[in-house]
Write a protein that holds these residues in place. Structure first.
Motif, PDB file in Angstrom:
ATOM      1  N   LEU A   1      -2.708   0.362  -8.989  1.00  0.00           N
ATOM      2  CA  LEU A   1      -1.402   1.572  -8.500  1.00  0.00           C
ATOM      3  C   LEU A   1      -0.633  -0.425  -7.171  1.00  0.00           C
ATOM      4  O   LEU A   1       0.578   0.265  -7.204  1.00  0.00           O
ATOM      5  N   PHE A   2      -2.124  -0.856  -6.837  1.00  0.00           N
ATOM      6  CA  PHE A   2      -0.991  -1.845  -5.751  1.00  0.00           C
ATOM      7  C   PHE A   2      -1.627  -3.278  -5.971  1.00  0.00           C
ATOM      8  O   PHE A   2      -1.884  -4.202  -5.456  1.00  0.00           O
TER       9      PHE A   2
ATOM     10  N   VAL B   1      -2.275   9.816   2.374  1.00  0.00           N
ATOM     11  CA  VAL B   1      -2.531   8.718   1.075  1.00  0.00           C
ATOM     12  C   VAL B   1      -4.321   8.446   0.914  1.00  0.00           C
ATOM     13  O   VAL B   1      -4.403   7.985  -0.545  1.00  0.00           O
ATOM     14  N   PHE B   2      -4.421   7.969   1.720  1.00  0.00           N
ATOM     15  CA  PHE B   2      -5.587   7.262   1.256  1.00  0.00           C
ATOM     16  C   PHE B   2      -6.641   8.707   2.435  1.00  0.00           C
ATOM     17  O   PHE B   2      -8.003   7.924   1.467  1.00  0.00           O
TER      18      PHE B   2
ATOM     19  N   VAL C   1      -5.706   7.173  -6.011  1.00  0.00           N
ATOM     20  CA  VAL C   1      -5.393   5.724  -5.575  1.00  0.00           C
ATOM     21  C   VAL C   1      -6.532   5.092  -5.949  1.00  0.00           C
ATOM     22  O   VAL C   1      -7.067   5.309  -6.445  1.00  0.00           O
ATOM     23  N   ASN C   2      -6.149   3.706  -7.264  1.00  0.00           N
ATOM     24  CA  ASN C   2      -6.313   2.944  -7.735  1.00  0.00           C
ATOM     25  C   ASN C   2      -5.878   1.399  -7.582  1.00  0.00           C
ATOM     26  O   ASN C   2      -4.905   1.406  -6.810  1.00  0.00           O
TER      27      ASN C   2
ATOM     28  N   VAL D   1       3.249   3.862  -4.319  1.00  0.00           N
ATOM     29  CA  VAL D   1       2.724   5.782  -4.090  1.00  0.00           C
ATOM     30  C   VAL D   1       4.768   6.159  -3.805  1.00  0.00           C
ATOM     31  O   VAL D   1       4.231   7.272  -4.655  1.00  0.00           O
TER      32      VAL D   1
ATOM     33  N   PHE E   1       1.068  -1.232   0.678  1.00  0.00           N
ATOM     34  CA  PHE E   1      -0.056  -0.030   0.568  1.00  0.00           C
ATOM     35  C   PHE E   1       0.746   0.939  -0.115  1.00  0.00           C
ATOM     36  O   PHE E   1       0.414   2.161  -0.674  1.00  0.00           O
TER      37      PHE E   1
END
Length: 547
Positions: free
Chosen positions: A521-522, A450-451, A517-518, A100, A96
């Motif tokens: 990305l993870f 970040v979230f 964030v999508n 980033v 997570f």
């Protein structure tokens, strides 16, 4: 105790190997001048196994070998929660947060805060981290390492501090992260081999010749030392002053699984410069994530190396072991058995040859962490303070020079402060508690940064600025509140304040610097997924066995 000639050969052979390797990998190709990327991020060329090895070598230091063994002596296997939870935390960070960081192309954690918030948040946290690294991390590692030299070889404490600082400086100040990371690969081999040797010998001593029987006897002799979740009043431990206190204050029951332990672990593994800097120096995101998995497996092994010997030392002392052992465990200043003397005392029991290997392992742990902390201190000061306020147009070579000077100054300050830690019984708990003054604020501003797109710069600044004052107030008003629980309370207060400020100030709109964030990305590789499942399964099995 004096090392035999073969021990000295092993030990000094290790020293020359590390210094030689550090200087060798620091060389630059003809015509190439070392730039900031070379010095602070190892040219962004580290493979996964170097990332993982360097993460562990940087993390495992005197605070684990000496401090955690001391806590194993006092608290038992429950202190292993820091290691096993760390393995789980590495997975969270790899999935997570690393994507980033690497997408942003940052050098430092304060640099991320500048990108997400503003200069004020970046500078505030940069100063906090610099103070933490110099006055808590570097200082405690130097003290614990020197304590070992004093216990084993009767080297005066301050002489040991100066010697360890000089050893770490010889190659790390010149070579930067490249020298630190590549020597860490060798250091972690010594660290594990020497650590396992000490564990084996300590179990053999308890088991009267059999390591396996020794392990069984530990659980039989001190079953309370194998309880992973402590209740109030379950275990009373030394307060280092001749009295006792409740071990629950250090490890408050289920809070170690669902409370403040997550804050301290995520702050350390996810937002800590001298840890994340290794991942930022990886060849790619995939290599960085694989390195995290490798480090996670090594973390699962660490309690066997650093906690079990401490429990064995407790059994030896409890059963009135030989007089020399107990005398070595006793602090001459207070005439009390001192928890942090457990591991150095056990080293004296090793046979010739292994003693040199174990001593080299301990020194490897100390020196690698010192080098890492100093390098990260210099990175933050150079990139987030110097180039911002004093040398806005500084050349690449000037930045490298400033980084080297900063590392030198950090070592000098830490060496002068380190002797003041002599009054502590468990230095590991000192490190965790005082790092915990800043951890709730760090966790809050990174997590929301970040979230939650609506988090504003002013909200982050409040979170960063109030973490220490709130922690101090709670410590004074509620002295019996376990520090892990205090961290949880501080985080909840800061989170509430940041949410309120962001909603009022931003009027429900996303912050212009918010992070997109999508799912893409993870995404992780199949190898990472397999490793993550194995680590999670092992952690679940360990807690099932020792609950």
């Amino acid at each position: 105790m004096l090392l035999e000639p073969i021990d000295l050969i092993v030990f000094f052979g290790y020293c020359f190997l590390i210094i030689g390797m550090g200087l060798f990998v620091s060389r630059e190709k003809k015509g190439h001048v070392k730039n900031s990327s070379d010095y602070f991020l190892a040219s962004k060329a580290l493979p996964w196994w170097a990332v993982g090895a360097s993460l562990i070598a940087s993390n495992i230091s005197a605070e684990q070998f000496i401090g955690m063994s001391g806590s194993g002596f006092a608290l038992g296997l429950a202190i292993s929660t820091y290691e096993w939870m760390a393995a789980a935390t590495l997975l969270v960070v790899a999935i997570f947060f690393l994507p980033v960081y690497i997408k942003k192309g940052i050098y430092t954690m304060p640099g991320f805060l500048l990108d997400r918030y503003d200069t004020r948040v970046r500078t505030t946290m940069a100063i906090f981290w610099l103070l933490l690294y110099v006055f808590v991390n570097l200082t405690s590692v130097l003290y614990l390492g020197a304590l070992t030299l004093n216990t084993i070889l009767d080297v005066p404490l301050f002489t040991g501090i100066i010697g360890l600082a000089a050893f770490a400086m010889i190659y790390s100040i010149y070579g930067g992260l490249k020298a630190v990371a590549w020597t860490d690969v060798v250091q972690v081999v010594f660290l594990i081999a020497g650590g396992l040797a000490t564990t084996y010998i300590s179990l053999v001593m308890v088991g009267d010749g059999s390591a396996w029987e020794g392990l069984g006897l530990l659980r039989k002799e001190v079953p309370g030392h194998f309880s992973m979740i402590l209740s109030k009043g379950e275990m009373m431990i030394s307060d280092g002053k001749g009295g006792s206190r409740d071990a629950y204050l250090d490890l408050p029951g289920l809070s170690v699984l669902i409370g403040g332990m997550w804050i301290t672990n995520l702050s350390y593994w996810g937002f800590n410069q001298y840890i994340t800097q290794r991942a930022l120096a990886a060849k790619s995101l995939d290599e960085a994530q694989k390195g995290m998995i490798f480090a996670g497996f090594l973390k699962l092994l660490m309690p066997l190396i650093v906690v079990i010997p401490g429990i064995a030392a407790w059994v030896i002392v409890k059963n009135g072991g030989d007089t020399n052992f107990i005398q070595s465990m006793t602090d001459p200043a207070t005439d009390l058995v001192k928890s942090d003397r457990a591991y150095p005392t056990l080293l004296q029991l090793l046979p010739t040859g292994l003693k040199g290997l174990a001593f080299a392992a301990l020194t490897a742990a100390i020196v690698s962490s010192l080098a890492s902390m100093a390098n990260s201190t210099s990175t933050i000061f150079t990139m987030d303070i110097y180039t911002k306020y004093f040398g806005k147009n500084a050349s690449e070579s000037t930045q490298v020079k400033v980084g080297r000077i900063t590392a030198l100054v950090a070592f000098v300050i830490a060496a002068l402060v380190a002797p003041a830690l002599g009054q502590l019984d468990q230095a590991f708990q000192f490190i965790q508690e005082y790092t915990g003054f800043i951890s709730p604020g760090v966790f809050a501003i990174f997590f929301f940064g970040v979230f939650w797109k609506k988090t504003t710069s002013n909200a982050a600044l409040v979170g960063a600025s109030l973490s220490i004052p709130l922690s101090v107030v709670l410590k004074i008003v509620f002295p019996n509140l376990p520090f892990l629980d205090r961290m949880g309370v501080v985080f909840l207060v800061l989170a509430a304040l940041m949410i309120i400020i962001s909603l009022i100030e931003g009027k429900g709109k996303d912050h212009p610097n918010s992070i997109e964030v999508n799912k893409e990305l993870f995404k992780t590789s199949i190898q990472f997924k397999i490793g993550a499942i194995l680590i999670a399964g092992i952690i679940a099995a360990l807690y099932t066995i020792f609950w």
